[in-house]
Design a protein around this motif. Sequence first.
Motif, PDB file in Angstrom:
ATOM      1  N   GLN A   1       0.825  -1.200   0.000  1.00  0.00           N
ATOM      2  CA  GLN A   1       0.000   0.000   0.000  1.00  0.00           C
ATOM      3  C   GLN A   1       0.863   1.256   0.000  1.00  0.00           C
ATOM      4  OE1 GLN A   1      -2.718   0.149   3.236  1.00  0.00           O
ATOM      5  NE2 GLN A   1      -3.871   1.867   2.416  1.00  0.00           N
ATOM      6  N   SER A   2       0.456   2.211  -0.865  1.00  0.00           N
ATOM      7  CA  SER A   2       1.110   3.520  -0.957  1.00  0.00           C
ATOM      8  C   SER A   2       2.555   3.428  -1.432  1.00  0.00           C
ATOM      9  CB  SER A   2       1.058   4.249   0.397  1.00  0.00           C
ATOM     10  OG  SER A   2      -0.284   4.415   0.801  1.00  0.00           O
ATOM     11  N   ARG A   3       2.935   2.334  -2.027  1.00  0.00           N
ATOM     12  CA  ARG A   3       4.278   2.227  -2.585  1.00  0.00           C
ATOM     13  C   ARG A   3       4.168   1.724  -4.022  1.00  0.00           C
ATOM     14  NH1 ARG A   3       7.992  -1.225   1.358  1.00  0.00           N
ATOM     15  NH2 ARG A   3       9.422  -0.787  -0.352  1.00  0.00           N
ATOM     16  N   GLU A   4       5.243   1.891  -4.752  1.00  0.00           N
ATOM     17  CA  GLU A   4       5.223   1.459  -6.150  1.00  0.00           C
ATOM     18  C   GLU A   4       4.944  -0.029  -6.238  1.00  0.00           C
ATOM     19  OE1 GLU A   4       8.128   1.297 -10.102  1.00  0.00           O
ATOM     20  OE2 GLU A   4       8.797   2.266  -8.258  1.00  0.00           O
ATOM     21  N   PHE A   5       4.120  -0.393  -7.197  1.00  0.00           N
ATOM     22  CA  PHE A   5       3.769  -1.797  -7.402  1.00  0.00           C
ATOM     23  C   PHE A   5       5.029  -2.645  -7.614  1.00  0.00           C
ATOM     24  CE2 PHE A   5       2.872  -5.160 -10.517  1.00  0.00           C
ATOM     25  CZ  PHE A   5       2.004  -5.924  -9.768  1.00  0.00           C
ATOM     26  N   CYS A   6       5.088  -3.780  -6.946  1.00  0.00           N
ATOM     27  CA  CYS A   6       6.267  -4.644  -7.026  1.00  0.00           C
ATOM     28  C   CYS A   6       5.975  -5.810  -7.979  1.00  0.00           C
ATOM     29  CB  CYS A   6       6.608  -5.182  -5.634  1.00  0.00           C
ATOM     30  SG  CYS A   6       8.107  -6.171  -5.603  1.00  0.00           S
ATOM     31  N   MET A   7       6.475  -5.709  -9.191  1.00  0.00           N
ATOM     32  CA  MET A   7       6.220  -6.737 -10.191  1.00  0.00           C
ATOM     33  C   MET A   7       7.029  -7.989  -9.864  1.00  0.00           C
ATOM     34  SD  MET A   7       7.091  -6.726 -14.245  1.00  0.00           S
ATOM     35  CE  MET A   7       8.801  -7.172 -13.880  1.00  0.00           C
ATOM     36  N   THR A   8       6.362  -9.164  -9.993  1.00  0.00           N
ATOM     37  CA  THR A   8       7.066 -10.424  -9.741  1.00  0.00           C
ATOM     38  C   THR A   8       7.335 -11.196 -11.016  1.00  0.00           C
ATOM     39  OG1 THR A   8       4.948 -11.515  -9.390  1.00  0.00           O
ATOM     40  CG2 THR A   8       6.080 -10.655  -7.445  1.00  0.00           C
ATOM     41  N   GLY A   9       6.725 -10.846 -12.141  1.00  0.00           N
ATOM     42  CA  GLY A   9       7.010 -11.545 -13.394  1.00  0.00           C
ATOM     43  C   GLY A   9       5.870 -11.482 -14.380  1.00  0.00           C
ATOM     44  N   PHE A  10       6.217 -11.554 -15.650  1.00  0.00           N
ATOM     45  CA  PHE A  10       5.236 -11.589 -16.712  1.00  0.00           C
ATOM     46  C   PHE A  10       4.936 -13.034 -17.074  1.00  0.00           C
ATOM     47  CE2 PHE A  10       6.684  -7.308 -16.990  1.00  0.00           C
ATOM     48  CZ  PHE A  10       5.659  -6.580 -17.581  1.00  0.00           C
ATOM     49  N   LEU A  11       3.747 -13.255 -17.589  1.00  0.00           N
ATOM     50  CA  LEU A  11       3.368 -14.583 -18.033  1.00  0.00           C
ATOM     51  C   LEU A  11       3.906 -14.847 -19.434  1.00  0.00           C
ATOM     52  CD1 LEU A  11      -0.272 -14.578 -16.651  1.00  0.00           C
ATOM     53  CD2 LEU A  11       1.800 -15.435 -15.576  1.00  0.00           C
ATOM     54  N   ASP A  12       3.812 -16.095 -19.861  1.00  0.00           N
ATOM     55  CA  ASP A  12       4.426 -16.523 -21.116  1.00  0.00           C
ATOM     56  C   ASP A  12       3.783 -15.854 -22.325  1.00  0.00           C
ATOM     57  OD1 ASP A  12       6.155 -17.824 -22.716  1.00  0.00           O
ATOM     58  OD2 ASP A  12       5.448 -19.845 -22.267  1.00  0.00           O
ATOM     59  N   GLN A  13       4.537 -15.792 -23.428  1.00  0.00           N
ATOM     60  CA  GLN A  13       4.057 -15.162 -24.649  1.00  0.00           C
ATOM     61  C   GLN A  13       3.179 -16.121 -25.446  1.00  0.00           C
ATOM     62  OE1 GLN A  13       7.108 -11.977 -26.249  1.00  0.00           O
ATOM     63  NE2 GLN A  13       8.002 -14.001 -26.360  1.00  0.00           N
ATOM     64  N   PRO A  14       2.280 -15.575 -26.280  1.00  0.00           N
ATOM     65  CA  PRO A  14       1.508 -16.434 -27.181  1.00  0.00           C
ATOM     66  C   PRO A  14       2.409 -16.986 -28.267  1.00  0.00           C
ATOM     67  CG  PRO A  14       1.030 -14.110 -27.605  1.00  0.00           C
ATOM     68  CD  PRO A  14       1.887 -14.159 -26.374  1.00  0.00           C
ATOM     69  N   PRO A  15       1.950 -18.014 -28.996  1.00  0.00           N
ATOM     70  CA  PRO A  15       2.770 -18.590 -30.072  1.00  0.00           C
ATOM     71  C   PRO A  15       3.183 -17.552 -31.108  1.00  0.00           C
ATOM     72  CG  PRO A  15       0.900 -20.007 -29.581  1.00  0.00           C
ATOM     73  CD  PRO A  15       0.694 -18.747 -28.799  1.00  0.00           C
ATOM     74  N   THR A  16       4.302 -17.791 -31.774  1.00  0.00           N
ATOM     75  CA  THR A  16       4.860 -16.842 -32.730  1.00  0.00           C
ATOM     76  C   THR A  16       3.888 -16.501 -33.844  1.00  0.00           C
ATOM     77  OG1 THR A  16       7.070 -17.695 -32.263  1.00  0.00           O
ATOM     78  CG2 THR A  16       6.796 -16.428 -34.292  1.00  0.00           C
ATOM     79  N   VAL A  17       3.176 -17.507 -34.362  1.00  0.00           N
ATOM     80  CA  VAL A  17       2.285 -17.253 -35.493  1.00  0.00           C
ATOM     81  C   VAL A  17       1.201 -16.245 -35.127  1.00  0.00           C
ATOM     82  CG1 VAL A  17       0.712 -19.175 -34.964  1.00  0.00           C
ATOM     83  CG2 VAL A  17       0.943 -18.360 -37.320  1.00  0.00           C
ATOM     84  N   LEU A  18       0.757 -16.229 -33.877  1.00  0.00           N
ATOM     85  CA  LEU A  18      -0.238 -15.246 -33.450  1.00  0.00           C
ATOM     86  C   LEU A  18       0.365 -13.844 -33.391  1.00  0.00           C
ATOM     87  CD1 LEU A  18      -2.239 -17.133 -30.674  1.00  0.00           C
ATOM     88  CD2 LEU A  18      -3.075 -16.396 -32.893  1.00  0.00           C
ATOM     89  N   ARG A  19       1.566 -13.746 -32.844  1.00  0.00           N
ATOM     90  CA  ARG A  19       2.187 -12.423 -32.709  1.00  0.00           C
ATOM     91  C   ARG A  19       2.514 -11.803 -34.062  1.00  0.00           C
ATOM     92  NH1 ARG A  19       7.041 -13.458 -30.119  1.00  0.00           N
ATOM     93  NH2 ARG A  19       6.661 -15.676 -29.813  1.00  0.00           N
ATOM     94  N   THR A  20       3.017 -12.613 -34.995  1.00  0.00           N
ATOM     95  CA  THR A  20       3.327 -12.070 -36.323  1.00  0.00           C
ATOM     96  C   THR A  20       2.057 -11.704 -37.068  1.00  0.00           C
ATOM     97  OG1 THR A  20       3.430 -14.326 -37.203  1.00  0.00           O
ATOM     98  CG2 THR A  20       5.502 -13.328 -36.511  1.00  0.00           C
ATOM     99  N   SER A  21       0.993 -12.476 -36.893  1.00  0.00           N
ATOM    100  CA  SER A  21      -0.264 -12.175 -37.573  1.00  0.00           C
ATOM    101  C   SER A  21      -0.910 -10.917 -37.013  1.00  0.00           C
ATOM    102  CB  SER A  21      -1.226 -13.364 -37.461  1.00  0.00           C
ATOM    103  OG  SER A  21      -0.674 -14.510 -38.071  1.00  0.00           O
ATOM    104  N   VAL A  22      -0.770 -10.691 -35.695  1.00  0.00           N
ATOM    105  CA  VAL A  22      -1.275  -9.432 -35.114  1.00  0.00           C
ATOM    106  C   VAL A  22      -0.579  -8.241 -35.762  1.00  0.00           C
ATOM    107  CG1 VAL A  22      -1.274  -8.020 -33.017  1.00  0.00           C
ATOM    108  CG2 VAL A  22      -2.021 -10.396 -32.917  1.00  0.00           C
ATOM    109  N   CYS A  23       0.736  -8.340 -35.950  1.00  0.00           N
ATOM    110  CA  CYS A  23       1.472  -7.247 -36.589  1.00  0.00           C
ATOM    111  C   CYS A  23       1.003  -7.040 -38.028  1.00  0.00           C
ATOM    112  CB  CYS A  23       2.973  -7.535 -36.563  1.00  0.00           C
ATOM    113  SG  CYS A  23       3.690  -7.504 -34.913  1.00  0.00           S
TER     114      CYS A  23
END
Length: 783
Positions: free
Chosen positions: A164-186
């Motif tokens: 509370q009242s302090r900067e959010f403490c990030m513990t980690g990002f979740l995994d990325q989607p498959p490559t074909v999805l990311r390239t198709s979004v672009c």
Amino acid sequence: MLKRTISHEPGLSGLEKRRKIGSSSDGGLGGTISPQLTNEAYTVGWICAIPTEYVAARLFLDKEHMRPKFKPAEDTNHYTLGEMGGHNVVIAVLPGGEYGASSAANVASNMLRTFPQIRIGLMVGIGGGAPSEEHDIRLGDVVVSMPSGGNAGVLQYDFGKTLQSREFCMTGFLDQPPTVLRTSVCGLQVQYEMYGHCLNESIEITLQKWPKINRKYGRPDISTDRLYPANVVHHEQPCCLAATRGDIPEPISRPQRTEDAHNPVVHYGLIGTANQLMKDALVRDRLSKEKGILCFEMEAAGLMNHFRCLVIRGICDYSDSHKNKDWQGYAAMTAAAYTKDLLCQIQPSDVVAEERLNQFVLESVSRIDENVEALKLKATRKEDLEVLDWVSSVDYGPQQSDFFKRVQPGTGLWFLQSVQYRDWISAETKTLFCPGMPGAGKTILASIIIYDLWSRFREDASIGIAHIYINFRRRGEQTPEGLISSVLKQLAGRLVPLPEQVRRLYHDHRVARTRPPFKGLSDALDSTLRQYYRTYIVIDALDECDASTGCRDRFLSEIFRAQSGGKVSILVTSRNNPEIQNKFTECAILEIRANSNDVEKYVDNRISELPAFIRDNSSLQQDIKASINRTADGMFLLAQLYLDSLKGKLTLRAVRKALEDFVAGSDAYEHAYSSAMERINGQPREEADLARRILSWIAFARRPLVTEELRHALSVEAGMSHLDEDDLLQVDMASMCAGLVTIDKESDIIRLVHYTTQQYFEKSFQRWFAAASHAVIWNMKLA
């Protein structure tokens, strides 16, 4: 800005097709139902959180299919199957009243079990926006999870402590989607910027066929899109939109979007996920500023690391206390319409090239390996790990992973769907004996069976599962005591706490540094089996168990004895061996043969490895498949060897000649191995000599070798007193050996492709290794 004309922009969203066919479309929710497909035909998994999202997804199907052909009893999901953008799609929704990561994870797990060929995942629905000066997010807009700043597209912001009242403490990002999805979004992002999009038009045309739901799913009046200052909290119902008191502050004034703007706007960036609804505008703004979050939702955390998916959210509110449901239907429609545009960007062949999502489940959350990490999950104390490692140091987990990775999509189903296997699973049959000719694919099929057992019973602690891969090169460790110890380790490791009999065995022998007698292991196994309602034991390649020392008979006798005392189901694979077959005369028998459909699928999946002139010639491919299927005659290994023999062909004539030379019958292996050795001898002299040395070491070493050991051995020359890094060979040892050698990725063991390869070299030693005398070869043997 130039607005694209729908009729001039093909293949983006299927809009042109829907306009042409109008109300006669055979799409979802009441259109023509297509014939029933097999579960293996579906490659795209789509998960919704609420019925509103489910309806929107179904509305955009091009075709709706019949119900699943098969659904395990433990799979409680409700599915809609159909076609969208040329892809076969599975849509599922979370159970009513359930929200959050855990429920989403259960739905995904069931989906991957029932539809094992799913390659890309989609989490599509509604979410709460996080507007900022940088991102003018409005209701009805779409947010797509995309990596930014080196991070993946989804952040679990309640994963750990929020101070509370302090900067959010990030513990980690979740995994990325498959490559074909990311390239198709672009790719889709570029098309939208150049031509605009037709999301609104697509929604309008879809709803024309469903006028009764237009009010809920159509676009609400723009006056209802109100963003209030972050410090304004609304505690009562109805919402601020209907409030008449004068104490409600005015919403933030925002300029209307211009006529040529892309409306709704599609935003790309970070999505925040948690197991609780975000309805605090102050926290929203803090996370948006510190982490760049554009949208908040509740389900993605249960999916991203195990059901690698793209998260697509239509904005229905602003993640504050001013909640209302007016925009939920339309937001679900914009997310679904965008998703359809995205799927139309992706070629079905690109999806097939992705790894199956259940591979990631196997490797990341539910690995069936009996390795240390799996034991840690079941052991409650450090001593439990020590006990289990003491019981047996052998780990069959890496072998299971290696073998299962080689399973070709869609193969082996004939066995899993057979009456004999179903009876064995249901315990109507206690023992199933599965003989097969050399190279029929018995070991690969064993890995499919083991995976199927764990898929069925992973969460059932009352079911014990153990497996053994017998290997003639491991006879030193695969003694009767060693084999029983391995079974005991696997079964005991699944129990918490460890059986007392196992713990006592450890304490009785640890101090004296002795090993327990066979009787002690047998008693501990009985004690462990009694703690399970039912136990399944799979034994592969029993014929490779040493018979001359009595190992095979003693091991089998102990397994049969344990079976007689409890609910133990045994499945054994073996070569056709009269002595072994006599042990199973009163048991159910199912012969293992590579059926023609499996061989054809195998060849189909490996055609991409052949030269380009073969890949571009569909007629030639059909001839290859027909020839290999005919000559393989139930032997997967032969299909593999013949396919490998085509890799170096440079002309159509050479391929045709090779097909004519393919041999079937009892001499097929000898012919295939001899042809492979001829190809090796046809390489430049140094490469051919090295390939023969590699094969010599592997064939005549006393134990399996890892690649680094073999690399060092091959690098040693006469007169050397030491070996530097500069002296080590820098070659791909497997590729030099014409398909006769393979490397197990998990264990890094380099080995011959099959037991028959070993037998061939022992028989033809003088023919291929005449340059090295017997004495030299025996000097190479490892102690």
